[in-house]
Design a protein around this motif. Sequence first.
Motif, mmCIF file in Angstrom:
data_model
loop_
_atom_site.group_PDB
_atom_site.id
_atom_site.type_symbol
_atom_site.label_atom_id
_atom_site.label_comp_id
_atom_site.label_asym_id
_atom_site.label_seq_id
_atom_site.Cartn_x
_atom_site.Cartn_y
_atom_site.Cartn_z
ATOM 1 N N THR A 130 0.806 -1.218 0.000
ATOM 2 C CA THR A 130 0.000 0.000 0.000
ATOM 3 C C THR A 130 0.845 1.277 0.000
ATOM 4 O OG1 THR A 130 -0.156 -0.132 2.421
ATOM 5 C CG2 THR A 130 -1.946 -1.107 1.138
ATOM 6 N N LEU A 140 -8.123 4.948 -2.256
ATOM 7 C CA LEU A 140 -8.817 4.115 -1.277
ATOM 8 C C LEU A 140 -9.877 3.252 -1.949
ATOM 9 C CD1 LEU A 140 -9.422 3.279 1.651
ATOM 10 C CD2 LEU A 140 -11.004 5.219 1.786
ATOM 11 N N TRP A 143 -8.198 0.412 -3.775
ATOM 12 C CA TRP A 143 -7.737 -0.645 -2.873
ATOM 13 C C TRP A 143 -8.912 -1.495 -2.394
ATOM 14 C CZ3 TRP A 143 -8.801 -2.316 1.997
ATOM 15 C CH2 TRP A 143 -7.938 -3.276 2.538
ATOM 16 N N GLN A 144 -10.025 -0.868 -2.045
ATOM 17 C CA GLN A 144 -11.193 -1.603 -1.571
ATOM 18 C C GLN A 144 -11.726 -2.559 -2.645
ATOM 19 O OE1 GLN A 144 -13.488 1.836 -0.374
ATOM 20 N NE2 GLN A 144 -13.072 1.506 1.797
ATOM 21 N N ARG A 162 -13.698 -8.422 5.710
ATOM 22 C CA ARG A 162 -13.412 -7.191 6.429
ATOM 23 C C ARG A 162 -14.529 -6.810 7.386
ATOM 24 N NH1 ARG A 162 -12.817 -3.495 1.605
ATOM 25 N NH2 ARG A 162 -13.572 -5.307 0.452
ATOM 26 N N GLU A 178 -6.709 -1.188 5.600
ATOM 27 C CA GLU A 178 -7.717 -0.206 5.212
ATOM 28 C C GLU A 178 -7.679 0.996 6.146
ATOM 29 O OE1 GLU A 178 -12.256 -0.495 3.662
ATOM 30 O OE2 GLU A 178 -11.856 -1.406 5.617
ATOM 31 N N SER A 203 -16.735 2.316 5.574
ATOM 32 C CA SER A 203 -16.128 1.174 6.262
ATOM 33 C C SER A 203 -15.945 1.569 7.710
ATOM 34 C CB SER A 203 -14.769 0.831 5.638
ATOM 35 O OG SER A 203 -13.849 1.896 5.829
#
Length: 461
Positions: A130, A140, A143-144, A162, A178, A203
């Motif tokens: 990351t 972000l 990445w998710q 997650r 995250e 999240s």
Amino acid sequence: MSDSRISADENRRQVLYWRLLARLFDNDEQPSLEAASMAIVGDLGLPPALLDPAVSVDTIVQRFPDLGVELRGLLAQQDGVASAPVDGHPPGEAEDDAASADGHSPERAGEAEVRRAALVSKLLLNVFSTGTGDVSATDLARWQQDAGWFEQALGAEPGQLRSHPGGGELAGVLAGLEGDLVRRMRLREVLADSALAARLTPSMSLIEQLLRDKANLSGVALANAKALIRRFVEEVAEVLRTQVEKTSVGVIDRSVPPKRVFRNLDVERTIWKNLTNWSPEDQRLYVDRLYYRQTARRTTPARLIVVVDQSGSMVDAMVNCTILASIFAGLPKVDVHLVAYDTRALDLTPWVHDPFEVLLRTTLGGGTNGTVAMAVARPKIADPRNTVMVWISDFYDNRALITDFEALHRSGVKFIPVGSVNSSGHQSVDPWFRQKLKDLGTPVISGHIRKLVFELKNFLA
């Protein structure tokens, strides 16, 4: 398969994994590994973008849909967890014989493992590398999405590891990654731009940051933050409602005579009780008494008092239990009270039906002093045997609290200490309190929030 072919496939596979390890632990390219890996990917007929960490997995799947089929379940095994590569030897190294037994040629099986190594490398690199520095909302979101593909490769649904039970240590690792990305994101600037804010995926990590920073937000940024919190609350509430399902509305009150109306007629009992009036000559049953079902239920509501530690280590608990309290507050026979505390206690009962409003009134962080919360919660106990108190904390607290807990238990209150109500089930509970509560006969509940739901349903049924 010839020895030379076996050796060639093993070497190609190891090159891909050594390149992965080099990129994970040292972001600088190793020219020889990069060149060799590019040649391997080309020989396999895979797109060169598979080796580019700047290209998301989602983008590759959009361009090459067939790869999406290969990625789903790629890392899934019978135990649901894939082995990580160790010393250059990737997961699935012993699968050549199995592939051959299934009817595939050894050559094809060996090449399939090399192809698998290329796809696994892409997933691991994009999820676990990351970088450093500032993160944008686009970074972000990307990445998710990639984490979602990683979860699908493990046989789960995107987001399941997650934010759902069963993730174990891996769920904690993903949540940590995250959370780090969220912390590195210039959140206030993103929230001030509605277009960028709309790209954020709610999240637990993001909600934590929003709750911590809400005092510094205003105008458009505050409105966008509230919208994200509300979205997350609604998503979690939907999951928890499913777990709560249909809770009993009360036990039958035998002291209330049944209403003598047709819909309450107990036909089977009426026939059974009047069998002595059967006339063989007439072939008829003469009924001299009708029996009715009792349907009246006790109307005294059970009182549920939820006390939540809102210190920095208990963010998941604060969010989940706030939402859960609102769900139980919507049931007809439950009188719910909510108290949050750190070094001060806050009675949030007036807003218990709206978890969004509750969260906006909390202040995360600070120390912990459960005695102030007990001073607010204790007067709420009117009928001990019709009261359940749920106390959510890591219990690194004033040890004088154990005296209060013992008094609650003796009074007849159903006392439920909870050490974790988060997504992954990870928790750190003070060992001293854990043992004392176990000796008291009220062991600390561990694991996912479903365990707490189960305990509450048992009490309310």
